[in-house]
Design a protein around this motif. Structure first.
Motif, mmCIF file in Angstrom:
data_model
loop_
_atom_site.group_PDB
_atom_site.id
_atom_site.type_symbol
_atom_site.label_atom_id
_atom_site.label_comp_id
_atom_site.label_asym_id
_atom_site.label_seq_id
_atom_site.Cartn_x
_atom_site.Cartn_y
_atom_site.Cartn_z
ATOM 1 N N VAL A 125 31.894 -42.103 -8.517
ATOM 2 C CA VAL A 125 31.939 -40.982 -9.450
ATOM 3 C C VAL A 125 33.083 -41.154 -10.443
ATOM 4 N N ILE A 126 32.801 -40.845 -11.715
ATOM 5 C CA ILE A 126 33.814 -40.716 -12.758
ATOM 6 C C ILE A 126 33.792 -39.274 -13.237
ATOM 7 N N THR A 127 34.948 -38.647 -13.311
ATOM 8 C CA THR A 127 35.045 -37.277 -13.801
ATOM 9 C C THR A 127 36.066 -37.223 -14.926
ATOM 10 N N GLU A 142 39.042 -36.048 -17.215
ATOM 11 C CA GLU A 142 40.292 -35.324 -16.968
ATOM 12 C C GLU A 142 40.252 -33.939 -17.600
ATOM 13 N N ASP A 143 39.701 -33.850 -18.779
ATOM 14 C CA ASP A 143 39.552 -32.587 -19.484
ATOM 15 C C ASP A 143 38.520 -32.799 -20.579
ATOM 16 N N ILE A 144 38.262 -31.772 -21.354
ATOM 17 C CA ILE A 144 37.265 -31.869 -22.409
ATOM 18 C C ILE A 144 37.624 -33.009 -23.366
ATOM 19 N N GLY A 145 36.687 -33.952 -23.566
ATOM 20 C CA GLY A 145 36.905 -35.048 -24.486
ATOM 21 C C GLY A 145 37.934 -36.063 -24.038
ATOM 22 N N LYS A 146 38.249 -36.101 -22.746
ATOM 23 C CA LYS A 146 39.335 -36.960 -22.275
ATOM 24 C C LYS A 146 38.868 -38.064 -21.326
ATOM 25 N N LEU A 147 37.682 -38.601 -21.573
ATOM 26 C CA LEU A 147 37.363 -39.913 -21.019
ATOM 27 C C LEU A 147 37.754 -40.893 -22.128
ATOM 28 N N PRO A 148 38.843 -41.629 -21.973
ATOM 29 C CA PRO A 148 39.485 -42.274 -23.113
ATOM 30 C C PRO A 148 38.840 -43.565 -23.584
ATOM 31 N N GLU A 156 33.648 -39.879 -24.701
ATOM 32 C CA GLU A 156 34.334 -38.598 -24.935
ATOM 33 C C GLU A 156 33.430 -37.387 -24.758
ATOM 34 N N ILE A 157 32.119 -37.550 -24.949
ATOM 35 C CA ILE A 157 31.247 -36.377 -24.899
ATOM 36 C C ILE A 157 30.538 -36.252 -23.549
ATOM 37 N N LEU A 158 30.946 -37.064 -22.572
ATOM 38 C CA LEU A 158 30.395 -36.956 -21.223
ATOM 39 C C LEU A 158 31.412 -36.322 -20.294
ATOM 40 N N ASN A 159 30.921 -35.580 -19.312
ATOM 41 C CA ASN A 159 31.802 -34.876 -18.385
ATOM 42 C C ASN A 159 31.941 -35.597 -17.050
ATOM 43 N N GLN A 160 30.852 -36.210 -16.590
ATOM 44 C CA GLN A 160 30.872 -36.866 -15.279
ATOM 45 C C GLN A 160 29.769 -37.904 -15.219
ATOM 46 N N ASP A 194 23.693 -41.788 -13.290
ATOM 47 C CA ASP A 194 23.371 -40.476 -13.871
ATOM 48 C C ASP A 194 24.567 -39.976 -14.678
ATOM 49 N N MET A 195 24.409 -39.944 -16.011
ATOM 50 C CA MET A 195 25.452 -39.422 -16.899
ATOM 51 C C MET A 195 25.205 -37.930 -17.111
ATOM 52 N N GLN A 196 26.274 -37.140 -17.020
ATOM 53 C CA GLN A 196 26.118 -35.684 -17.053
ATOM 54 C C GLN A 196 27.033 -35.070 -18.105
ATOM 55 N N SER A 197 26.479 -34.133 -18.849
ATOM 56 C CA SER A 197 27.270 -33.370 -19.808
ATOM 57 C C SER A 197 27.770 -32.084 -19.159
ATOM 58 N N LEU A 198 28.697 -31.423 -19.817
ATOM 59 C CA LEU A 198 29.332 -30.227 -19.252
ATOM 60 C C LEU A 198 28.414 -29.015 -19.381
ATOM 61 N N ARG A 199 28.457 -28.140 -18.382
ATOM 62 C CA ARG A 199 27.696 -26.885 -18.399
ATOM 63 C C ARG A 199 28.602 -25.754 -18.899
#
Length: 582
Positions: free
Chosen positions: A95-97, A99-105, A168-172, A192-197
Motif C-alpha cells: 500500500v502507498i498512502t 501524506e496529505d492532499i497533493g503530497k505524493l511527491p 499528486e492527484i492520487l490518494n492511495q 488499484d489506484m484510488q482517488s480521495l472521497r
C-alpha cells in the motif's frame, strides 16, 4: 517495414461468491481496515492510548476517566495508515498512502510503486519509470484498476504505462499480490489506484503545489529545453455532509538530456576474422526529450440518506513525450566500409571510416479517459447492495521519423580517420580521437545515406506510395530515411452488481454474491516504411531551410554536427514514402 493490424474484442461474464472467515478476528480486522481506508488527511491515526499509570488502554482500569492519546499526522500518519491496511487485509497487499492532499511527491505513480517491496519498474528509452513488474513477473501479467474499475492501456498489449498517471492527484494505491473473489478482473497481481472521497475527508480544502527542475547538462542540441516545472491543485468541499466534490489537476513539463552510445558487433559470429575486442559499429547520439502531461481527476459523492450513496469518478490524462535525437554512426570491421590503420589492441583501434549523420524525431502522444458510477444501498442492518458501471478508453500514436545523410556514395569514399579508445569518452563511453573531417561542411555532405542501409526501392515515377519494398527496380541507396506510425485504441466497459451480508459472532464474517460483465475492444495498427528521395540521388545537397544550429558532439570526441529538422524535411515534398505490404 511492414503494416500490422490487430483487432481484438473480449466479452466476459463473471459470477462469484466471496467468503471472509476467521470469525471475530476477521470482523475486527475489517472494522480497523475500513477506519484506516476512510480516514481523511485531517483525521489523525491513533497509534496508542494510555491511562494515568502509563499502561495501554487494553490493560488499563475501565473506570479511568482521563485518557491520553498519541495522534500522528503527516508522513508518519501516511505510513501508519498503509501499515493498518496491510495488517488487516484478507489478502497479501502492498500500500502507498498520500501524506496529505497533493503530497505524493513523485513525477508519476510509477516512481512510487517502484519503491514497494516486491515491485520493480522498467525505464523507457527516455530514462523514466514506466512499466511495473510484481514479484518478478512480466508487467503483462498484472491488471490496473482506478477506483476498482479496469483501465484501458496505450500499450499494444495490455501493459499499463504508469508514467501517464500523475502521483499528486492520487490518494492511495493498493497492490494485490494474491487473488480475491471480489476482484473479478484480477490477474496474478492487481494494482488499484484510488482517488480521495470528499465526504470522508470532511472539510473544505484548497491545496496548491509547484516545483521546478533544471537539467544540469543544459540544452544539448537545437530545439531542446533544460527547464521544467510541475504544478498541481486540489479542491475539496462538501455541503451538509450530503454532497461532496473533489477536483484535482496536475500539469508537468519535464526535460531530459541524454548522451547515448550504441556499440555493436563485439565477437559477432558473422565476422569470424574480427577479434572479439573490436567494435564493428558505433552510434553516438545526443537525445533531448520533453514530456508534457496534463492529468485531471474528479469525484462527486451524494448521500441523500444514511442508507443510500451515489459516487461518480472521472479521470483524464493527456500525454506527449517528444524526443529529438541527433548524432553519427560509423561502421568499422563489419561491413567493408572502413579500412584498418595499423595493428589494433584491446580497447584501441584506428580506422579510415565513412561516417553517417543521423537526425531523428520521435513523438509519442497518448490520451486516457475513464469514468465510473457506483450506487450503494443498505437494505437492512448488515446487508448492502452495490451496483457499478465503468467506462475507460485509451488511444496512442507513436510516430518515428529518421533521416540519414553522409559522405560520398555506397561507402566507397572513406573520408575521415578515427581512433576508438574504450573509456576515453564522457561518462566512461568509447571515445573518438584523430578525427579529420568536418561534419558541418555542406559541400561534403549529402542528404542520402551511404552505409547501404536502404535500397531496392521502386522509382518515384511509379506513382504509388504503398509499393512493396523489393518488388521494384533496384535503386541503390535511393532511400534516405525511415518512417513508422503506431496507433492503438482500447475501450473497456464494465458493469457489476454485488450483494454483501456481514455476520457478527459467527466464524464467517461476511458473504458476498456478485455478477460482473465486461467487454473490451482493442485495435492496433503499425504502418512502417521508408522515406526515399524523389531525385533518387543520395548526393543531393541539403537545403538551408532544413538546417538548424549545429549539435555539439564533443562528449564523444566528435566535431560539431549539422542539425536537420526531420519534420520540415519530410514536409518539403522531396521525399516519397514507400510502405511495405506484407
Amino acid at each position: 517495414m511492414r503494416e500490422i493490424r490487430r483487432h481484438h474484442i473480449r466479452n466476459a461474464l463473471y459470477v462469484g461468491v466471496a467468503f471472509a472467515a476467521l470469525g471475530a478476528t476477521s470482523a475486527m480486522a475489517q472494522t480497523a481496515s475500513q477506519a484506516a481506508t476512510t480516514a481523511g488527511a485531517d483525521k489523525p491515526v491513533v497509534l496508542a492510548q494510555a491511562d494515568q499509570t502509563g499502561q495501554t488502554s487494553a490493560n488499563s482500569n475501565p473506570s479511568a476517566t482521563e485518557v491520553e492519546g498519541v495522534q500522528v499526522y503527516g508522513f508518519r500518519k501516511a505510513q501508519a495508515t498503509a501499515l493498518k491496511v496491510k495488517q488487516h487485509s484478507d489478502t497479501i497487499v502492498e500500500v502507498i498512502t498520500s501524506e496529505d492532499i497533493g503530497k505524493l511527491p513523485d513525477e508519476s505513480i510509477a516512481d512510487s510503486l517502484a519503491r514497494l517491496p516486491g515491485l520493480s519498474s522498467q525505464r523507457d528509452n527516455n530514462g523514466r519509470w514506466q512499466d511495473i513488474s510484481v514479484d518478478g513477473l512480466p508487467p503483462s501479467m498484472s491488471t490496473t484498476l482506478f477506483n476498482g474499475f479496469m483501465q484501458a492501456t496505450t500499450d499494444n498489449n495490455r501493459v499499463t504505462q504508469f508514467d501517464q498517471y500523475p502521483a499528486e492527484i492520487l490518494n492511495q494505491v493498493t497492490v494485490y499480490k494474491t487473488g480475491e473473489a471480489s476482484l473479478t478482473n484480477n490477474a496474478i497481481a492487481t494494482v488499484d489506484m484510488q482517488s480521495l472521497r470528499p465526504l470522508d475527508y470532511g472539510k473544505t480544502t484548497l491545496a496548491i503545489g509547484a516545483q521546478g527542475e533544471y537539467d544540469t547538462r543544459g540544452k544539448l542540441q537545437p530545439g531542446a529545453i533544460d527547464l521544467g516545472y510541475r504544478v498541481n491543485a486540489t479542491y475539496i468541499t462538501n455541503w451538509n455532509d450530503k454532497i461532496g466534490l473533489m477536483l484535482g489537476y496536475s500539469h508537468m513539463l519535464a526535460p531530459n538530456q541524454i548522451y547515448a552510445q550504441h556499440p555493436y558487433g563485439f565477437g559477432d559470429a558473422q565476422y569470424p576474422t574480427v577479434p572479439d575486442y573490436l567494435v564493428t559499429g558505433l552510434q553516438d547520439q545526443v537525445r533531448s526529450d520533453a514530456l508534457t502531461r496534463d492529468g485531471f481527476v474528479a469525484t462527486l459523492q451524494w448521500k441523500p440518506t444514511d442508507r443510500l450513496e451515489f459516487t461518480v469518478d472521472g479521470f483524464m490524462s493527456d500525454y506527449d513525450d517528444h524526443a529529438i535525437l541527433r548524432g553519427d554512426e560509423i561502421q568499422t570491421a563489419c561491413c567493408g566500409n572502413a579500412t584498418l590503420i595499423g595493428t589494433p589492441s584491446p580497447g584501441v583501434s584506428s580506422w579510415i571510416v565513412a561516417p553517417q549523420i543521423l537526425n531523428y524525431d520521435y513523438d509519442d502522444k497518448a490520451k486516457l479517459r475513464s469514468v465510473d458510477f457506483t450506487a450503494k444501498y443498505d437494505l437492512a442492518p448488515g446487508w448492502r447492495l452495490t451496483a457499478d458501471y465503468g467506462y475507460s478508453d485509451a488511444n496512442r500514436t507513436n510516430q518515428r521519423i529518421e533521416l540519414y545523410s553522409g559522405f560520398g556514395t555506397d561507402g566507397s569514399m572513406n573520408h575521415s580517420t578515427a581512433t576508438l579508445t574504450s573509456g576515453a569518452g564522457a561518462e566512461g563511453m568509447i571515445g573518438i580521437s584523430n578525427w579529420s573531417e568536418s561534419f558541418t561542411d555542406l559541400s561534403n555532405i549529402a542528404l542520402g545515406e551511404n552505409l547501404n542501409w536502404e535500397q531496392y526501392y521502386p522509382p518515384a515515377s511509379a506513382g504509388v506510395t504503398d509499393y512493396p519494398v523489393g518488388s521494384g527496380p533496384i535503386v541503390d541507396n535511393g532511400g534516405a530515411g525511415y518512417f513508422q506510425a503506431i496507433h492503438s485504441d482500447d475501450v473497456i466497459q464494465q458493469a457489476d452488481v454485488r450483494l454483501n451480508h456481514e455476520f457478527t459472532g459467527f466464524f464467517i464474517s461476511n458473504v458476498e454474491l456478485g455478477v460482473s460483465y465486461n467487454v473490451r475492444h482493442k485495435d492496433y495498427l503499425d504502418n512502417e516504411g521508408v522515406e526515399a528521395l524523389i531525385s533518387q540521388e543520395e548526393s543531393q545537397s541539403i537545403p538551408s531551410s532544413f538546417l538548424l544550429a549545429p549539435t555539439n558532439m564533443s562528449a564523444f570526441g566528435l566535431p560539431d554536427t549539422i542539425s536537420i529538422d526531420p519534420v520540415k524535411a519530410i514536409a518539403s515534398g522531396q521525399y516519397a514514402y514507400f510502405q511495405n505490404i506484407p
